[in-house]
Scaffold this motif. Structure first.
Motif, short mmCIF file in Angstrom:
data_model
loop_
_atom_site.label_atom_id
_atom_site.label_comp_id
_atom_site.label_asym_id
_atom_site.label_seq_id
_atom_site.Cartn_x
_atom_site.Cartn_y
_atom_site.Cartn_z
N LYS A 1 -2.32 -0.27 -8.40
CA LYS A 1 -0.89 -0.46 -8.30
C LYS A 1 -0.22 0.91 -8.35
O LYS A 1 -0.38 1.65 -9.30
CB LYS A 1 -0.38 -1.35 -9.44
CG LYS A 1 1.10 -1.68 -9.35
CD LYS A 1 1.50 -2.66 -10.44
CE LYS A 1 2.96 -3.04 -10.32
NZ LYS A 1 3.38 -3.99 -11.37
N ASP A 2 0.51 1.24 -7.28
CA ASP A 2 1.16 2.55 -7.15
C ASP A 2 0.15 3.68 -7.33
O ASP A 2 0.43 4.69 -7.99
CB ASP A 2 2.30 2.69 -8.16
CG ASP A 2 3.42 1.68 -7.91
OD1 ASP A 2 3.62 1.32 -6.74
OD2 ASP A 2 4.06 1.24 -8.88
N ALA A 3 -1.03 3.51 -6.75
CA ALA A 3 -2.08 4.54 -6.82
C ALA A 3 -1.78 5.64 -5.80
O ALA A 3 -1.60 5.35 -4.61
CB ALA A 3 -3.45 3.92 -6.54
N LYS A 4 -1.70 6.87 -6.25
CA LYS A 4 -1.46 7.99 -5.35
C LYS A 4 -2.62 8.09 -4.36
O LYS A 4 -3.77 8.24 -4.75
CB LYS A 4 -1.33 9.29 -6.14
CG LYS A 4 -0.20 9.29 -7.17
CD LYS A 4 1.17 9.14 -6.51
CE LYS A 4 2.29 9.16 -7.54
NZ LYS A 4 3.62 8.93 -6.94
N SER A 5 -2.29 8.02 -3.08
CA SER A 5 -3.33 7.95 -2.06
C SER A 5 -2.95 8.80 -0.87
O SER A 5 -1.78 9.08 -0.61
CB SER A 5 -3.54 6.49 -1.61
OG SER A 5 -3.82 5.65 -2.71
N SER A 6 -3.97 9.19 -0.12
CA SER A 6 -3.74 9.95 1.11
C SER A 6 -4.79 9.59 2.14
O SER A 6 -5.90 9.17 1.79
CB SER A 6 -3.77 11.46 0.84
OG SER A 6 -5.09 11.88 0.48
N PHE A 7 -4.42 9.74 3.39
CA PHE A 7 -5.33 9.50 4.50
C PHE A 7 -5.16 10.64 5.50
O PHE A 7 -4.07 10.86 6.02
CB PHE A 7 -5.05 8.16 5.17
CG PHE A 7 -6.08 7.76 6.19
CD1 PHE A 7 -7.25 7.13 5.79
CD2 PHE A 7 -5.89 8.02 7.53
CE1 PHE A 7 -8.22 6.76 6.72
CE2 PHE A 7 -6.84 7.66 8.47
CZ PHE A 7 -8.01 7.01 8.06
N THR A 8 -6.23 11.37 5.74
CA THR A 8 -6.19 12.54 6.62
C THR A 8 -7.18 12.35 7.75
O THR A 8 -8.31 11.88 7.52
CB THR A 8 -6.56 13.81 5.84
OG1 THR A 8 -5.71 13.91 4.69
CG2 THR A 8 -6.40 15.05 6.70
N GLY A 9 -6.78 12.71 8.95
CA GLY A 9 -7.68 12.54 10.09
C GLY A 9 -7.52 13.65 11.11
O GLY A 9 -6.42 14.20 11.30
N ILE A 10 -8.63 13.99 11.73
CA ILE A 10 -8.63 14.91 12.86
C ILE A 10 -9.45 14.28 13.97
O ILE A 10 -10.33 13.45 13.73
CB ILE A 10 -9.21 16.30 12.49
CG1 ILE A 10 -10.65 16.15 11.95
CG2 ILE A 10 -8.33 16.99 11.46
CD1 ILE A 10 -11.34 17.48 11.71
N GLY A 11 -9.16 14.67 15.21
CA GLY A 11 -9.91 14.10 16.32
C GLY A 11 -9.71 14.90 17.59
O GLY A 11 -8.83 15.76 17.69
N ALA A 12 -10.54 14.61 18.56
CA ALA A 12 -10.47 15.29 19.85
C ALA A 12 -11.00 14.37 20.94
O ALA A 12 -11.93 13.58 20.70
CB ALA A 12 -11.26 16.59 19.82
N THR A 13 -10.41 14.47 22.12
CA THR A 13 -10.87 13.72 23.29
C THR A 13 -10.94 14.66 24.48
O THR A 13 -10.02 15.46 24.71
CB THR A 13 -9.92 12.56 23.61
OG1 THR A 13 -9.94 11.61 22.56
CG2 THR A 13 -10.34 11.85 24.90
#
Length: 371
Positions: free
Chosen positions: A259-271
């Motif tokens: 509950k209200d957990a500090k979170s992050s999502f990071t992504g890199i990519g290439a095509t």
């Protein structure tokens, strides 16, 4: 979990992109759809394609149209050159085990000039390389994006206020998307007392940037926010009980409940898409606190166009980082509820944490046929 098992999955699909119902400057109506029969030859587990699909294939039934089939319609209204409104609805199997339509896009965009715009409303959130068109299977080489990567986040859409910017750089074009907002979605239930569980993100902020030059598209993005996962089963069996155990129980609940957990999502990519060759790869990192495991995942796909056919191969993997082990709860609760009950409560927290473990990999081979 599924290590080396989805190789036996047979998938057949027909994807159709419909044209404009009205071709003018005011209204633009378009649609898309996928009819897919998904087969899985195991009977001890279900493959559902993600946390948003209940009753997949395998244990429930060997073949199903519910895993990948979907249909959508989008209406874009442009009353003036610099103002645009977009609404998109999608029908697909839901966590409630029905086909209730959802509104995935509903926003208004105002263009200050050709390089700057402001948008408010619901969008396909830019977690991934293909977030804008992840629902449109026809736009992608494979029928579905890699589950190891794209299932890390069950959220497709978010309600935001954002700025959109583009400019030239070294012979290419940079597109930047940055904003704040919130997101809500339903996921498969953890208790028969309710048809679904809920995932929410509040105080969300994000930035997403792409760089297009020649045959290359490069992408990097990050989203941060306060994550809440209302798993009714864990709440009823564990956390509501802890709330009745005084300061010790409430402290343990605050430590572990998502509950209200500090979170992050990071992504890199290439095509890389040039002539007959298409290559694409993505690497993502999910970080959170409390009883939610950190995970890294990546995927790579290579295809070669031969006339109307594009055979391809792909590989994807997900690995939980520093897997959570709940070890000190039972000793704190034993004086309050006894050793047996304390062990059960600790086991419930451990089960909640284990639900976010994603150690698996998938090797795939397929062919796309443009009729």
């Amino acid at each position: 979990m599924f290590d080396r098992t989805i190789l036996a999955t047979l998938i057949g699909s027909l994807c159709v992109a419909t044209g404009h119902a009205q071709e003018n400057t005011l209204l633009h109506l378009s649609g898309f759809g996928t009819v897919a029969a998904t087969h899985f030859d195991r009977n001890d587990i279900d493959f559902g394609g993600g946390p948003n699909v209940m009753n997949g294939v395998g244990r429930t039934t060997s073949t199903s149209f519910g895993v990948d089939s979907k249909a959508g319609v989008q209406l874009r209204i442009t009353p003036m050159a610099n103002l645009e409104a977009t609404v998109q609805s999608v029908v697909k199997k839901t966590p409630r085990n029905d086909w209730t339509p959802t509104i995935d896009w509903a926003n208004i965009k105002y263009s200050v000039n050709e390089n700057i715009a402001v948008r408010a409303g619901r969008i396909g959130h830019p977690f991934f390389m293909i977030s804008d068109y992840r629902q449109v299977n026809y736009a992608n080489v494979a029928l579905r994006p890699a589950v190891e990567v794209y299932n890390l986040v069950p959220i497709n859409s978010s309600d935001v206020i954002e700025g959109l910017f583009k400019f030239g750089l070294a012979g290419g074009q940079v597109n930047v998307q940055a904003g704040v907002g919130r997101a809500d979605t339903d996921v498969i239930r953890s208790s028969y007392e309710r048809d679904y569980d809920e995932v929410k993100v509040r105080k969300m902020a994000y930035v997403n940037a792409t760089y297009e030059i020649g045959a290359w598209t490069l992408r990097a993005g990050r989203t941060e926010g306060d994550l809440s996962y209302d798993a009714l089963g864990a709440r009823r069996q564990v956390f509501d009980t802890l709330s009745n155990l005084g300061s010790t129980g409430n402290r343990i609940r605050n430590q572990w409940e998502i509950k209200d957990a500090k979170s992050s999502f990071t992504g890199i990519g290439a095509t890389y898409d040039q002539g007959n060759i298409i290559l694409t790869g993505e690497y993502v990192m999910l970080r959170s606190e409390k009883a939610y495991n950190d995970t890294d995942a990546w995927s790579i796909l290579g295809g070669y166009r031969i006339g109307k056919f594009t055979p391809y191969v792909s590989y994807a993997a997900a690995k939980t980082k520093n897997r959570i082990q709940v070890s000190d709860v039972a000793s704190q609760l034993t004086p309050l509820v006894g050793a047996s009950n304390a062990a059960q409560l600790q086991g419930g927290i451990q089960a909640l944490a284990d639900a976010s473990v994603r150690d698996q990999n998938t090797s795939s081979i397929g062919v796309r046929w443009d009729v």
